[in-house]
Design a protein around this motif. Structure first.
Motif, PDB file in Angstrom:
ATOM      1  N   SER A   9      32.968  30.248 130.367  1.00 40.54           N
ATOM      2  CA  SER A   9      34.418  30.125 130.275  1.00 40.54           C
ATOM      3  C   SER A   9      34.952  29.568 131.579  1.00 40.54           C
ATOM      4  O   SER A   9      34.623  30.052 132.663  1.00 40.54           O
ATOM      5  CB  SER A   9      35.057  31.479 130.004  1.00 40.54           C
ATOM      6  N   SER A  10      35.767  28.561 131.474  1.00 31.98           N
ATOM      7  CA  SER A  10      36.353  27.981 132.671  1.00 31.98           C
ATOM      8  C   SER A  10      37.609  28.771 133.052  1.00 31.98           C
ATOM      9  O   SER A  10      38.085  29.623 132.306  1.00 31.98           O
ATOM     10  CB  SER A  10      36.699  26.514 132.432  1.00 31.98           C
ATOM     11  N   ASP A  13      40.308  28.290 130.508  1.00 30.31           N
ATOM     12  CA  ASP A  13      40.174  29.127 129.320  1.00 30.31           C
ATOM     13  C   ASP A  13      40.687  30.535 129.568  1.00 30.31           C
ATOM     14  O   ASP A  13      41.371  31.124 128.728  1.00 30.31           O
ATOM     15  CB  ASP A  13      38.709  29.194 128.867  1.00 30.31           C
ATOM     16  N   LYS A  16      44.424  30.480 129.607  1.00 31.44           N
ATOM     17  CA  LYS A  16      44.956  30.361 128.246  1.00 31.44           C
ATOM     18  C   LYS A  16      44.880  31.694 127.513  1.00 31.44           C
ATOM     19  O   LYS A  16      45.810  32.073 126.794  1.00 31.44           O
ATOM     20  CB  LYS A  16      44.186  29.303 127.465  1.00 31.44           C
ATOM     21  N   GLN A  17      43.766  32.414 127.670  1.00 38.75           N
ATOM     22  CA  GLN A  17      43.617  33.707 126.998  1.00 38.75           C
ATOM     23  C   GLN A  17      44.641  34.710 127.510  1.00 38.75           C
ATOM     24  O   GLN A  17      45.284  35.415 126.720  1.00 38.75           O
ATOM     25  CB  GLN A  17      42.198  34.241 127.194  1.00 38.75           C
ATOM     26  N   LEU A  64      44.870  30.084 121.796  1.00 40.30           N
ATOM     27  CA  LEU A  64      43.624  30.825 121.927  1.00 40.30           C
ATOM     28  C   LEU A  64      42.463  30.074 121.281  1.00 40.30           C
ATOM     29  O   LEU A  64      41.334  30.135 121.767  1.00 40.30           O
ATOM     30  CB  LEU A  64      43.780  32.215 121.304  1.00 40.30           C
ATOM     31  N   THR A  66      41.903  26.996 121.363  1.00 39.70           N
ATOM     32  CA  THR A  66      41.447  25.877 122.187  1.00 39.70           C
ATOM     33  C   THR A  66      40.456  26.317 123.252  1.00 39.70           C
ATOM     34  O   THR A  66      39.916  25.472 123.962  1.00 39.70           O
ATOM     35  CB  THR A  66      42.642  25.184 122.871  1.00 39.70           C
ATOM     36  N   THR A  67      40.191  27.627 123.351  1.00 35.62           N
ATOM     37  CA  THR A  67      39.232  28.121 124.336  1.00 35.62           C
ATOM     38  C   THR A  67      37.852  28.225 123.699  1.00 35.62           C
ATOM     39  O   THR A  67      37.692  28.140 122.483  1.00 35.62           O
ATOM     40  CB  THR A  67      39.657  29.502 124.857  1.00 35.62           C
TER      41      THR A  67
END
Length: 131
Positions: A9-10, A13, A16-17, A64, A66-67
């Motif tokens: 996970s970047s 990400d 975004k979460q 979510l 898009t992660t």
């Protein structure tokens, strides 16, 4: 051994979460905050509140998805749907027969346990001189 490397996970990400969770919490808080107004158009306001909440949930869900985690969860849901289609469901007669058999076995085991309890209670009362 079948091991698959999960993409890490970047930071984007994770942001975004976290933002999705904050957005959902803010949407729910706004839903209840705007319910405090006691006007004569409460039914209309309820419609707007529900539509706003649904909109916020859709935006948070789309963000979510898009992660990496969201794509994994969506893929799992699609695979689960395919697996459910493969299930061979029992017929109505099989279901009724199995249900009646379970009821009969529960009754028989309950009767056996009741008799065992009754005889053990009788034996203990006889041995202790109370019966």
């Amino acid at each position: 051994m079948n091991t698959q490397a999960e993409p890490a996970s970047s930071v984007a990400d994770i942001v975004k979460q976290v933002f999705s969770v904050v957005l959902v919490v803010a949407g729910i808080a706004a839903f209840y905050y705007f319910s405090a107004d006691h006007s004569s158009f409460k039914e209309v306001r309820l419609l707007y509140r529900v539509l706003g909440l649904v909109g916020v949930m859709l935006v948070a869900l789309s963000m979510l998805l898009t992660t990496v985690l969201g794509r994994n969860v969506w893929g799992f849901a699609l695979e689960s749907r395919q697996e459910v289609r493969k299930v061979v469901w029992p017929t109505r007669e099989e279901t009724i027969r199995t249900t009646l058999l379970v009821f009969a076995m529960v009754f028989i085991v309950g009767l056996i346990l009741w008799l065992l309890d009754m005889f053990l209670f009788w034996g203990v009362r006889y041995l202790t001189g109370q019966g």
